[in-house]
Design an enzyme around this catalytic site. Sequence first.
Site, mmCIF file in Angstrom:
data_model
loop_
_atom_site.group_PDB
_atom_site.id
_atom_site.type_symbol
_atom_site.label_atom_id
_atom_site.label_comp_id
_atom_site.label_asym_id
_atom_site.label_seq_id
_atom_site.Cartn_x
_atom_site.Cartn_y
_atom_site.Cartn_z
ATOM 1 N N ASP A 1 0.875 -1.261 0.013
ATOM 2 C CA ASP A 1 -0.013 0.071 -0.041
ATOM 3 C C ASP A 1 0.867 1.273 -0.112
ATOM 4 O O ASP A 1 2.270 1.225 -0.031
ATOM 5 C CB ASP A 1 -1.008 0.045 1.250
ATOM 6 C CG ASP A 1 -0.102 0.171 2.496
ATOM 7 O OD1 ASP A 1 1.124 0.322 2.450
ATOM 8 O OD2 ASP A 1 -0.694 0.083 3.550
ATOM 9 N N ASP B 1 1.414 4.783 2.288
ATOM 10 C CA ASP B 1 0.939 5.278 3.666
ATOM 11 C C ASP B 1 1.495 6.808 3.631
ATOM 12 O O ASP B 1 2.311 7.329 3.194
ATOM 13 C CB ASP B 1 1.724 4.525 4.775
ATOM 14 C CG ASP B 1 1.607 3.031 4.684
ATOM 15 O OD1 ASP B 1 0.483 2.435 5.404
ATOM 16 O OD2 ASP B 1 2.483 2.461 4.380
ATOM 17 N N ASP C 1 -3.233 4.500 2.916
ATOM 18 C CA ASP C 1 -3.469 4.639 4.258
ATOM 19 C C ASP C 1 -3.315 6.200 4.650
ATOM 20 O O ASP C 1 -2.184 6.623 4.196
ATOM 21 C CB ASP C 1 -2.859 3.981 5.188
ATOM 22 C CG ASP C 1 -3.199 2.231 5.192
ATOM 23 O OD1 ASP C 1 -4.157 2.185 4.810
ATOM 24 O OD2 ASP C 1 -2.722 1.424 5.706
#
Length: 510
Positions: free
Chosen positions: A343, A345, A434
Amino acid sequence: MDPPQTVPSSPRKKRPRQVGASMASPAHNIKFRELVLFILEKKMGTTRRTFLMELARRKGFRVENELSDSVTHIVAENNSGSEVLEWLQAQKIRASSQLTLLDVSWLIESMGAGKPVEMTGKHQLVVRTDCSASPSPGSQNTLPPAVKKISQYACQRRTTLNNCNHIFTDAFEVLAENYEFRENETFCLAFMRAASVLKSLPFTIISMKDTEGIPCLGDKVKCVIEEIIEDGESSEVKAVLNDERYQSFKLFTSVFGVGLKTSERWFRMGFRSLSKIRSDKTLKFTRMQKAGFLYYEDLVSCVTRAEAEAVGVLVKEAVQAFLPDAFVTMTGGFRRGKKMGHDVDFLITSPGSTDDEEQQLLPKVVNLWEREGLLLYCDLVESTLEKSKLPSRNVDALDHFQKCFLILKLHHQRVDSGMSSQQEGKTWKAIRVDLVMCPYELRAFALLGWTGSRQFERDLRRYATHERKMILDNHALYDKTKRIFLKAESEEEIFAHLGLDYLEPWERNA
Ligand code: CTP
Ligand code: MN
Ligand code: MN
């Protein structure tokens, strides 16, 4: 410009006799005064030593002929840290606290660069000492302070992405994961710690002798190392990789939103493939799992740095549309220098905003993306910061900041200006993102906590608790002895409060 250097063709005759034996040749200009080098002859030989000394001096390094109190760095070749230390102790010279032991690779790279290169883990000679109590020759009590022994805490080890023990750490990670799937926390942690410590080593383990004095290697771990050294592979790892439960759990948990509990249930129900699960009419999926299946291919393919940078631009644009003074920092694996991630962040903080503006930012950003059709999944978690006063004792605790776990639609044209986006059909990729919003005064703690790695964070907290009687989490550092919260404006200050040498983000890949 440097004045032209005079290098006499026959230096011995022309050069005036040196006054002090340890003075560098006056024929060369010293450019790097803060370093005083001594090159160890042991195992290097006189000829090579003389050659390297001359070359280093020509490049502007101050190299002493003899070991003296002014020496700051010892350069050695084919010697371990312990061997240099032994030699040093035999010289009966009071080892200065500034003394650093370096491998000749540092000198060679520095001469190539024309200036001293950064001294990283791979250059530093390591002294292998046992962490256990009884002092033996070469152990803690007799070491000059600057000689590094390997700490049991990842926050005291520099761990870059140059892992020269992949063959072992890959094996340990499979075993740790298998123990996690079987909920055996003790063995899971043992193999994770072992993987972490080997990642920090500046050398490859080639014999069991190399493991002497390295912390976190229990008998179970050592057996695996021994087998890999002898046979090139571990029978235990082989068995795990062929194990049906391991394979199924690995597959199921690769779906966003699927954890151990769900995997366990599906496995018990007899499922072994995702296609069967996907098409089963009786199963209920969470909103997260539905998104996980819908964007499965994109999400398992991992995020490249170019994609992460493109998402960064997207996030900055949206955030600064609402709070122009906000800072957006990429954290997680990409901040540690990784080339791929599961992902991307981001930490967001704004010095000039009110609590209300702060609280409204993430909802506004998410709304904007929704209107633009970029929001594929969103889970917004409200802040619970007020409710907790003390940092948490749980080293794996989640933090209290407002955050959102997203899946965003990233159009190919936003990555490398659409160069590689000529393929047919789908023109975008689903990316896990995120976002964390933190109050400005807590940004250093949040940044440290969200940069990872997870193992690094665990050890940092363990170190704070056990070695400093302090409690650290993503929001604060509390000194239990003084009963005060320690403030910090930067990560450097937090390390300093903890009495730790600062580690750059790319040295936290524990
Ligand atoms: N983190 C946290 N609280 C969470 C989730 C994550 O404090 N609820 C921290 C962890 O310490 C972790 C970092 O945020 O190190 C980033 O988490 P994650 O994205 O899961 O891991 P990465 O290290 O970025 O690895 P990857 O490249 O696979 O994303
Ligand atoms: Mn990440
Ligand atoms: Mn993450």
